[in-house]
Every structure is written in C-alpha cells, then in structure tokens.
Write a protein that holds these residues in place. Structure first.
Motif, PDB file in Angstrom:
ATOM      1  N   THR A 304       0.838  -1.195   0.000  1.00 39.19           N
ATOM      2  CA  THR A 304       0.000   0.000   0.000  1.00 39.19           C
ATOM      3  C   THR A 304       0.874   1.246   0.000  1.00 39.19           C
ATOM      4  N   ILE A 305       0.515   2.207  -0.836  1.00 39.43           N
ATOM      5  CA  ILE A 305       1.230   3.480  -0.892  1.00 39.43           C
ATOM      6  C   ILE A 305       0.291   4.593  -0.439  1.00 39.43           C
ATOM      7  N   LEU A 306       0.698   5.343   0.574  1.00 38.63           N
ATOM      8  CA  LEU A 306      -0.072   6.470   1.092  1.00 38.63           C
ATOM      9  C   LEU A 306       0.706   7.755   0.833  1.00 38.63           C
ATOM     10  N   VAL A 307       0.121   8.654   0.056  1.00 39.08           N
ATOM     11  CA  VAL A 307       0.706   9.992  -0.135  1.00 39.08           C
ATOM     12  C   VAL A 307      -0.166  10.932   0.680  1.00 39.08           C
ATOM     13  N   VAL A 308       0.374  11.444   1.772  1.00 36.09           N
ATOM     14  CA  VAL A 308      -0.472  12.094   2.774  1.00 36.09           C
ATOM     15  C   VAL A 308      -0.157  13.580   2.895  1.00 36.09           C
ATOM     16  N   ALA A 320       4.036   5.077   9.252  1.00 37.07           N
ATOM     17  CA  ALA A 320       3.949   3.897   8.392  1.00 37.07           C
ATOM     18  C   ALA A 320       3.658   2.641   9.219  1.00 37.07           C
ATOM     19  N   TRP A 321       4.343   2.505  10.359  1.00 34.21           N
ATOM     20  CA  TRP A 321       4.088   1.317  11.195  1.00 34.21           C
ATOM     21  C   TRP A 321       2.702   1.373  11.816  1.00 34.21           C
ATOM     22  N   ALA A 338       3.376  -4.458   3.193  1.00 32.79           N
ATOM     23  CA  ALA A 338       4.236  -3.285   3.341  1.00 32.79           C
ATOM     24  C   ALA A 338       3.400  -2.032   3.145  1.00 32.79           C
ATOM     25  N   VAL A 339       3.755  -0.992   3.874  1.00 35.26           N
ATOM     26  CA  VAL A 339       3.083   0.302   3.756  1.00 35.26           C
ATOM     27  C   VAL A 339       4.127   1.381   3.480  1.00 35.26           C
ATOM     28  N   ALA A 350       8.842   7.060   4.457  1.00 33.97           N
ATOM     29  CA  ALA A 350       9.334   5.845   5.097  1.00 33.97           C
ATOM     30  C   ALA A 350       8.509   4.665   4.610  1.00 33.97           C
ATOM     31  N   VAL A 351       9.062   3.465   4.809  1.00 39.28           N
ATOM     32  CA  VAL A 351       8.371   2.229   4.451  1.00 39.28           C
ATOM     33  C   VAL A 351       8.362   1.305   5.661  1.00 39.28           C
ATOM     34  N   ALA A 352       7.198   0.760   5.974  1.00 40.29           N
ATOM     35  CA  ALA A 352       7.079  -0.284   7.002  1.00 40.29           C
ATOM     36  C   ALA A 352       6.924  -1.609   6.271  1.00 40.29           C
TER      37      ALA A 352
END
Length: 542
Positions: A304-308, A320-321, A338-339, A350-352
């Motif tokens: 999942t990709i979140l552009v916030v 992310a976590w 993964a997020v 960042a990536v979790a």
C-alpha cells in the motif's frame, strides 16, 4: 466457480474435525479422517483455527464439509468481496455450522487452506433472526470474510476479543459502502450476540460499537454527506468485469479521504493507493492500484502506498508502522505486507515492511529514494497539472522489490522442522539413487516457509559455526538472534527483525516461553551441534 469446480475443490479438502473458535481441543485428535497417527499428532500441535460468529464451537465430520455452498451464499460472498476492493483468499463450502464460519482445513498435501463454511439454510435462518432483513446475514458474512482477509484464522493464539472487534469493524465498514443503514449493520449482533463477554468474544454492545465505528469511517470517506443520520450510502456498484477491481471502481484514487486514526481498532482496508494530496496522476495511479490488486490476488502479498498531507504529529516511519497495524496490510503469519508513506509537504517518507516482505527488499534503500523523489519531483507535482509522469517515477522505486515478492512462495508447506527435514532427506535419497541432476525447485529446502513450535532457550545465544552468524546480527538490518529447541528436538536459531515485536499480539519474545512461529528456512542443521536457522516472520506464545 462451476459446479464441477466446486465439487473438485470440496474433494481436495481433507478437513479435520474442527474445534471451538480457537485452537482445537485434544479430544478432536481421534476424529481426524484419513491421517496417520503421526499426522494427527502434528495436526493437533499446529495452530489452525476456526472462528464462528458468536463464539460457539465449530465441529463436524469431514464428509459434512464436502458439499457446495448454497448458490445464494456464494452470490452474497461475491457481492461483499466486490465492495472490499480485495481479492478473495478462501474457498466457499457447506458445513455443519450454526450459521457461517471462517476456518482452516488441510488439503491433500496437508497444506492449510482458508475456507468459509455455510449452514445450508444460513440465509433464511439468519434473516429470520432479524425480522426478514437481508442485511442480517450480510453482516455475518462480512465478519467471517474479515477473519480470512486479515489472517486471523492462521494467526497463532486462536480467537480473541481484539480480532473479533477488528472483524466487526470491517463488517460495518463494508456494509456502509454497500448501502446499509447503521442500524441494519448492528441488528444481527444485537440479536444473537452474548450479553457478557467471553475469553474469545466481547459482549454484543462492545461489538456493536465496533461495527458502528467501521460504518462511520466508511461514511466519512464518502465525504459531502451527513453521517450522523445513520443512513447508508448509495452504493456504487463495482464493474461487472472486475477489470478495475473493487478498489479502483468504488473508491477514487484522488479524493478526500480519511485514514483511520492510529490507535483505533484495526481493520482490513480495500485499496492499495491512497493519495490525500490529489496530485498523483489518476490514470497512472489507478493502473498501479490494479497491479497491486493482482499481486494480492495471485500471491497474497499486499503493498500500500499512502501519499499524505499530514503525519498527525508523527515521524513518517512511526506513521507507516501505525498504518501497517491499522490497515492490516498483508498476512500477519507470513508478514507479506508493506506500507509506504510519503509526506512531500513535510519532506518525510518511510516504508514499514512486514518481516516476510522485508526479506525481499533488504538490498534496496527505498527511504533514501523516496526523499530524492520528493526533492526532484514534488515541485512539479504541486501545481495545477499534478505529478503526471512523476507518478510513475514514484512507483518505479519499488519495481525490483515487487518483482521479488511476486516470484516468492508464500504458502506454509511444513508444519514442523522434522517434517521438512524428513521430506528433503527422502528427496536427496531419491536423487542419489536415480542420479538425477540437482533442481532448485525440488531439492532446495532453503527458503521454504514452515511452522514450528518449541521453547525459547536463550535470548543471547553464542555466535560461531553452527550457531548465530555474526554478519546477520551485526548487519544493517540489525536482526536479533534467539535460540529455540523445537518440540521435535531440533536446535534452531531465530533471526527476528526489531520491528516484528510491535506487530505480534504477544509482544517481545521471552526466554523460557513456548511459542509457535512461522519463518523461512535460512540454514538447515541437525539435532546435534549444528543448529538450523529461520528468518522469523511471526510468533505467538503457547
């Protein structure tokens, strides 16, 4: 699925007698059909689960689970899945359950498979409990589907109040998207739920509140209408051809969107690209969303990709976590989620990675590349035309990792280390006897997923030959090493990422405690001085 396919699926399933919602009681052992004595012992030692809606035990003979589910039940499941935006990771069958239940069965190769079993009279019986309202059975189905989508039925430890609330919240979320009024979303649990909580299920009022919470979040996502009235949304039906997936067709990539607050009840989400800024190119983002839907459908891994716009006071890594936990991305047992969080206006990213996903990404540095993307591309994104081609630049950061994940096996094929070693000893003997050439596909045990149980013997095991490999614990990923003796007598070194404890219901691993866990074989040893080793993806105290 055709009738012939359904019958074939049913025939392939060799179900055990199933216990209550949670671990099977030992008394079930003698009722397992078609298994040898050793296999029965292994099966009992495993942690396969069955979860009913109201916590009543799920029991039945194997043959009773062989029938096809009623057509109306299958259609209802399909309709719900269309609104989740997620691929089904289970099969549907009939069975001797009170209404419907999410459970695990072993197939002919003793590999766990997710199943939703229906009482043949489920729809009519459930509707009768709520005055004939069809939303009643829908809420039960959505709850059971949530158990499988979230990996609850394979997660060690059995049913527990917190995962029941997750499934309830998901039920409310999906029902709102389908058009159910808030009162209809809760009517079934208020009719059949228990007034008092149990060790596995909360009381019905608590569960109804979780359903309302999910319904409210879905309502707020729609934007522009009054949620306080409790009136359900006008459902936007997914496309019949499924080409866009439930996610793409029902929830725009670029839209006002409310992510769940960190710390609220987690639940499974139904989309893979979320762009709060509205700057990603919608066509490119939708194409990527569909690729990620296909990845989830084909191999079960979720990305999942979140552009916030706002990290809500947290660092990108913490956010992310938090979203990994809130959105239940990936399967908890194999850690294949993964997020990605990108907050361009705060210049953070960042990536979790779930522990299993992290293994496939360990040679990349996505955090650095995401910051480079912000520095180079956001000034072009943050204008009237949006990101356009820079959208693909963002997604391409993960092309190599996603390719690795797509080629990786995510099925847990072995229920003990001894089972794996015995299998490969037999394969090796056959190869020696026939002088067959080595084949990675057949002869290579390293990388296989397996489930083991045993007692943790040390939190600081020695380093050296046959023990802990210094390069792993001193490497950039800072793996921690723990030693265990399995129930079948093998010494094992467990390599655990520091972030894993935060995802596990039982917290940090403890010396002297017995655990069941899932991991990928890193090194094969023996029962003597050479310990085997696992990349550890999940664990839970026994």
């Amino acid at each position: 699925m055709t009738q012939a396919q359904r019958l074939k699926t049913a025939a392939l399933l060799a179900p055990l007698l199933l216990g209550a919602c949670g671990k099977r009681p030992a008394a079930d052992a003698g009722s397992a059909i078609g298994l040898s004595g050793r296999e029965k012992v292994e099966a009992i030692a495993s942690t396969l689960q069955a979860c009913s809606y109201d916590g009543r035990p799920v029991t039945g003979e194997a043959a009773a689970f062989a029938g096809a589910a009623p057509e109306n039940c299958q259609l209802a499941v399909k309709k719900i899945m269309d609104y989740t935006g997620l691929p089904a990771n289970f099969v549907v069958t009939a069975g001797p359950v009170d209404n419907a239940a999410a459970l695990i069965m072993l197939d002919q190769n003793r590999v766990p498979r997710r199943v939703i079993a229906f009482n043949p009279n489920f729809m009519q019986a459930a509707m009768a409990k709520v005055g004939g309202d069809p939303w009643g059975p829908t809420s039960i189905l959505a709850h059971e589907i949530a158990h499988h989508l979230s990996g609850h039925t394979i997660t060690p430890g059995g049913s527990r109040p917190e995962i029941e609330l997750e499934a309830d919240k998901f039920s409310g979320f999906v029902m709102e998207k389908m058009g159910a009024p808030k009162s209809a979303a809760t009517e079934m649990i208020l009719a059949v739920g228990a007034a008092h909580g149990s060790p596995t299920h909360p009381d019905k009022l608590t569960r109804a509140n979780a359903i309302r919470e999910g319904w409210q979040e879905a309502c707020q996502q729609q934007g522009g209408r009054e949620c306080g009235s409790g009136t359900g949304a006008v459902p936007v039906h997914p496309t019949a051809d499924g080409a866009a997936g439930g996610s793409s067709s029902t929830s725009p990539i670029n839209a006002t969107f409310t992510l769940p607050a960190p710390g609220s009840i987690p639940f499974k989400y139904g989309r893979f690209i979320i762009d709060e800024t509205g700057k990603l190119d919608p066509v490119r983002a939708r194409a990527m969303d569909q690729k990620l839907y296909t990845l989830a459908k084909d191999v079960g891994a979720e990305f999942t990709i979140l552009v916030v716009n706002d990290l809500r006071g947290r660092s990108a890594e913490d956010y992310a976590w938090a979203m990994m936990r809130q959105l239940r991305v990936g399967k908890l047992d194999v850690g294949n989620g993964a997020v990605v969080v990108v907050a361009p206006r705060q210049r953070q990213a960042a990536v979790a990675f779930g522990p299993g996903f992290a293994k496939e990404a360990e040679f990349s540095n996505p955090n650095k590349m995401l910051l480079e993307w912000i520095d180079a591309g956001w000034r072009y994104c943050d204008d009237g035309d949006g990101c356009q081609g820079w959208t693909d630049n963002l997604f391409n950061i993960f092309s190599f990792t996603l390719g690795n994940v797509a080629r990786t096996k995510w099925a847990i094929n072995y229920q003990s280390l001894g089972q794996l070693i015995t299998h490969y000893d037999q394969v090796g003997a056959e190869r020696a006897r026939t002088h067959r050439a080595w084949s990675d596909a057949v002869d290579q045990p390293l990388g296989e997923l397996l489930r083991i149980s045993g007692k943790v013997t040390s939190l600081n095991p020695p380093q050296g030959m046959g023990q802990v490999t210094p390069a792993i614990v001193n490497g950039p990923l800072a793996y921690r090493a723990v030693s265990m003796t399995t129930d079948d007598g093998y010494p094992v070194i467990l390599y655990i990422r520091p972030q894993t404890a935060g995802l596990m219901p039982s917290g940090a691993i403890r010396e002297g405690q017995r655990y069941t866990l899932v991991g990928r074989l890193q090194r094969r040893g023996d029962k003597g001085q050479q310990a085997s080793a696992l990349w550890t993806f999940s664990y839970d105290a026994i």
